[in-house]
Motif scaffolding. Structure first.
Motif, mmCIF file in Angstrom:
data_model
loop_
_atom_site.group_PDB
_atom_site.id
_atom_site.type_symbol
_atom_site.label_atom_id
_atom_site.label_comp_id
_atom_site.label_asym_id
_atom_site.label_seq_id
_atom_site.Cartn_x
_atom_site.Cartn_y
_atom_site.Cartn_z
ATOM 1 N N LEU A 65 2.450 4.162 -4.689
ATOM 2 C CA LEU A 65 1.107 3.908 -4.173
ATOM 3 C C LEU A 65 0.383 2.898 -5.059
ATOM 4 C CD1 LEU A 65 -1.245 4.376 -2.248
ATOM 5 C CD2 LEU A 65 -1.914 6.330 -3.684
ATOM 6 N N ARG A 66 0.469 3.081 -6.363
ATOM 7 C CA ARG A 66 -0.183 2.145 -7.284
ATOM 8 C C ARG A 66 0.348 0.733 -7.084
ATOM 9 N NH1 ARG A 66 1.574 2.765 -13.150
ATOM 10 N NH2 ARG A 66 3.308 1.619 -12.247
ATOM 11 N N THR A 67 1.653 0.596 -6.978
ATOM 12 C CA THR A 67 2.274 -0.713 -6.778
ATOM 13 C C THR A 67 1.805 -1.335 -5.467
ATOM 14 O OG1 THR A 67 4.202 -0.045 -8.073
ATOM 15 C CG2 THR A 67 4.487 -1.913 -6.574
ATOM 16 N N ALA A 68 1.761 -0.533 -4.410
ATOM 17 C CA ALA A 68 1.325 -1.038 -3.105
ATOM 18 C C ALA A 68 -0.129 -1.507 -3.155
ATOM 19 C CB ALA A 68 1.506 0.039 -2.039
ATOM 20 N N LEU A 69 -1.003 -0.738 -3.798
ATOM 21 C CA LEU A 69 -2.409 -1.145 -3.897
ATOM 22 C C LEU A 69 -2.560 -2.425 -4.718
ATOM 23 C CD1 LEU A 69 -4.177 2.316 -4.380
ATOM 24 C CD2 LEU A 69 -4.202 0.851 -2.341
ATOM 25 N N ARG A 70 -1.785 -2.554 -5.785
ATOM 26 C CA ARG A 70 -1.837 -3.781 -6.590
ATOM 27 C C ARG A 70 -1.330 -4.966 -5.766
ATOM 28 N NH1 ARG A 70 -2.830 -3.269 -12.060
ATOM 29 N NH2 ARG A 70 -1.671 -5.177 -12.499
ATOM 30 N N GLN A 71 -0.297 -4.748 -4.965
ATOM 31 C CA GLN A 71 0.212 -5.826 -4.115
ATOM 32 C C GLN A 71 -0.816 -6.236 -3.067
ATOM 33 O OE1 GLN A 71 3.869 -3.887 -2.913
ATOM 34 N NE2 GLN A 71 5.086 -5.297 -4.171
ATOM 35 N N VAL A 72 -1.572 -5.276 -2.556
ATOM 36 C CA VAL A 72 -2.642 -5.593 -1.604
ATOM 37 C C VAL A 72 -3.661 -6.495 -2.289
ATOM 38 C CG1 VAL A 72 -4.613 -4.629 -0.346
ATOM 39 C CG2 VAL A 72 -2.360 -3.559 -0.141
ATOM 40 N N ALA A 79 -2.762 -4.347 3.747
ATOM 41 C CA ALA A 79 -3.317 -3.030 3.428
ATOM 42 C C ALA A 79 -2.782 -1.949 4.362
ATOM 43 C CB ALA A 79 -4.837 -3.074 3.475
ATOM 44 N N THR A 80 -2.575 -2.287 5.607
ATOM 45 C CA THR A 80 -2.048 -1.311 6.557
ATOM 46 C C THR A 80 -0.669 -0.840 6.124
ATOM 47 O OG1 THR A 80 -3.278 -2.372 8.326
ATOM 48 C CG2 THR A 80 -1.489 -0.909 8.983
ATOM 49 N N ALA A 81 0.172 -1.763 5.688
ATOM 50 C CA ALA A 81 1.514 -1.409 5.225
ATOM 51 C C ALA A 81 1.447 -0.568 3.954
ATOM 52 C CB ALA A 81 2.343 -2.667 4.985
ATOM 53 N N ALA A 82 0.502 -0.874 3.076
ATOM 54 C CA ALA A 82 0.384 -0.148 1.812
ATOM 55 C C ALA A 82 0.032 1.316 2.034
ATOM 56 C CB ALA A 82 -0.668 -0.806 0.927
ATOM 57 N N LEU A 83 -0.778 1.576 3.034
ATOM 58 C CA LEU A 83 -1.239 2.949 3.272
ATOM 59 C C LEU A 83 -0.579 3.597 4.478
ATOM 60 C CD1 LEU A 83 -5.023 2.418 2.526
ATOM 61 C CD2 LEU A 83 -3.261 3.361 1.022
ATOM 62 N N ASN A 84 0.510 3.032 4.936
ATOM 63 C CA ASN A 84 1.206 3.527 6.115
ATOM 64 C C ASN A 84 1.629 4.994 5.995
ATOM 65 O OD1 ASN A 84 2.161 3.070 8.744
ATOM 66 N ND2 ASN A 84 4.244 2.809 7.972
ATOM 67 N N ASP A 85 2.003 5.425 4.804
ATOM 68 C CA ASP A 85 2.442 6.810 4.612
ATOM 69 C C ASP A 85 1.282 7.790 4.433
ATOM 70 O OD1 ASP A 85 5.069 5.992 4.775
ATOM 71 O OD2 ASP A 85 5.298 5.781 2.614
ATOM 72 N N TYR A 86 0.070 7.278 4.437
ATOM 73 C CA TYR A 86 -1.109 8.107 4.193
ATOM 74 C C TYR A 86 -2.027 8.055 5.404
ATOM 75 C CZ TYR A 86 0.711 7.835 -0.467
ATOM 76 O OH TYR A 86 1.539 7.905 -1.536
ATOM 77 N N GLN A 87 -1.748 8.926 6.337
ATOM 78 C CA GLN A 87 -2.549 8.972 7.551
ATOM 79 C C GLN A 87 -3.919 9.560 7.224
ATOM 80 O OE1 GLN A 87 -1.456 7.533 10.377
ATOM 81 N NE2 GLN A 87 0.269 6.951 9.102
#
Length: 174
Positions: A65-72, A79-87
């Motif tokens: 999650l941290r990596t995805a948010l930093r990539q955003v 951002a949609t891809a980063a939080l895809n697993d968090y409905q």
């Protein structure tokens, strides 16, 4: 903004800074090196746990999650891809009527995702940034009036950039 301080701290659990300052090299590092280190980080911030010590899979999900948010923030990931697993969904909240909630099975990640979602809804997320210096990328909240700040610190990264630009201009002119 107070909630976003947690997000800054979370994003900065990985330190990518590799620059030198006053002759000393900054050593990059990872703070979430083990489930125990994750547990200590969560306890220090009063973040909820699932009632048991974090396991390796919990650490991997947290780092992902941290990596995805930093990539955003770097513009490398949507951002949609980063939080895809968090409905996210709206749930009743006695104090405010409704609130945004995530249900990942990891309460600390839910708290982080909910904070990001709430800050986005308030228009504050756009002020969370990673320093533009390629040898820094420290997370910071941009407090500039225009909201177009680029550096975690004008005294360090901003000054280094301006000095490099100045020297390059004079090198090309000379």
């Amino acid at each position: 903004m107070a909630d976003l301080h947690l997000i800054e701290e979370f994003l900065n659990t990985v330190d990518e800074r590799t620059f030198s300052r006053h002759g000393e090299s900054h050593v990059a590092g990872e703070h979430l090196t083990s489930p125990g280190a994750l547990s200590e980080w969560l306890v220090a911030r009063d973040l909820p746990t699932a009632g048991a010590d974090p396991q390796p899979a919990d650490l991997a999900a947290t780092v992902a999650l941290r990596t995805a948010l930093r990539q955003v923030l770097l513009g490398e990931l949507d951002a949609t891809a980063a939080l895809n697993d968090y409905q996210l969904r709206l749930v009743p909240d006695p104090a405010r009527g409704l609130r945004i909630a995530a249900r990942s099975g990891r309460p600390w990640l839910d708290a982080i995702v909910e904070t990001v979602a709430q800050s986005a809804a308030r228009g504050e997320w756009q002020r969370v940034k990673l320093c533009a210096a390629p040898d820094c990328h420290w997370a910071f909240y941009d407090t500039s009036r225009s909201g177009r700040g680029r550096w975690c610190s004008m005294d360090i990264c901003g000054n280094r950039h301006k000095t490099r630009t100045y020297r390059e201009r004079h090198r090309q002119a000379g």
